[in-house]
Design an enzyme around this catalytic site. Structure first.
Site, PDB file in Angstrom:
ATOM      1  N   ASP A  56     -40.285 -62.519  76.781  1.00  0.00           N
ATOM      2  CA  ASP A  56     -39.903 -61.352  76.000  1.00  0.00           C
ATOM      3  C   ASP A  56     -38.518 -61.598  75.404  1.00  0.00           C
ATOM      4  OD1 ASP A  56     -39.902 -58.830  74.892  1.00  0.00           O
ATOM      5  OD2 ASP A  56     -39.855 -57.743  76.798  1.00  0.00           O
ATOM      6  N   CYS A 107     -49.142 -52.093  76.418  1.00  0.00           N
ATOM      7  CA  CYS A 107     -48.239 -51.672  77.476  1.00  0.00           C
ATOM      8  C   CYS A 107     -47.568 -50.341  77.147  1.00  0.00           C
ATOM      9  CB  CYS A 107     -47.181 -52.743  77.715  1.00  0.00           C
ATOM     10  SG  CYS A 107     -46.345 -52.567  79.304  1.00  0.00           S
TER      11      CYS A 107
END
Length: 214
Positions: free
Chosen positions: A132, A9
């Site tokens: 996360d 990412c």
């Protein structure tokens, strides 16, 4: 190809996108959030995604984006999915999914087991959950800060949707993360950087190799 799906990412250059693809990443992520050092504009996102083969998914990461922003991104025709990394409610997630016709991921910020349990509210509205680490109160970014949470909190959780793990992952701990959580997808950003927003081709290659060996 790794048995674990890998998302690299925060990519912003052709060289690092190419490295992710060559290394066997299943997903590449592009951040559209001006406060982030990894921010890319829609035209840049389109150009980067154009070099990604069809078997690799292209995910745009946004934070509490309005419909106008999302329309600009989806209008590029370059995306496979939208990843929502803000405080989007289940209702907002469902509305985005219906309006824009793309799979939607929702990042869940985790500090305690209660945060993980709260993800159940997104059942039926989301295509993937991404767990996360919760960033400190007042932090400029909701993720990408190299923080991790207690991965054992995920043990025994019955997930309401496909899911993945993010936050504080790197070459040295990714196998531990996979062992503790049995995650089907690993999402890395700062763990393959030389500096915030500066991805390393060598670290991308090494990370994917490490996942494949887990």
């Amino acid at each position: 190809m790794s048995r674990i799906a890998i998302k690299i990412c925060g990519l912003s250059t052709p060289e690092t996108v190419g490295a992710a693809v060559r290394a066997g990443a299943s997903h590449v992520g592009f951040v559209h959030f001006p406060k982030s050092p990894r921010h890319v504009e829609p035209d840049q996102m389109r150009a980067l995604a154009a070099a990604v083969p069809a078997h690799v998914d292209r995910v745009a990461v946004v934070v509490d984006a309005d419909d106008e922003q999302l329309a600009r991104l989806t209008g590029t025709g370059a995306l496979s999915a939208l990843q929502l990394h803000g405080k989007e409610s289940p209702e907002r997630v469902a509305a985005i999914r219906q309006r824009f016709g793309l799979p939607v991921w929702k990042a869940i910020s985790v500090k305690t087991r209660a945060d993980i349990d709260a993800a159940q509210a997104y059942a039926g509205t989301v295509d993937r959950l991404l767990f996360d680490a919760k960033t400190p109160d007042g932090a400029a970014l909701p993720g990408g800060m190299g923080l991790r949470f207690d991965w054992t909190l995920l043990r025994g959780v019955v997930m309401p949707a496909p899911w993945g793990l993010s936050g504080g992952l790197g070459i040295d701990n990714v196998c531990e993360a996979i062992r503790l959580t049995d995650t089907p997808l690993i999402d890395v950003s700062s763990g393959v950087e030389d500096a915030p927003g500066i991805k390393s081709v060598d670290k991308i290659m090494a990370f994917c190799k490490a996942v494949s060996a887990c």
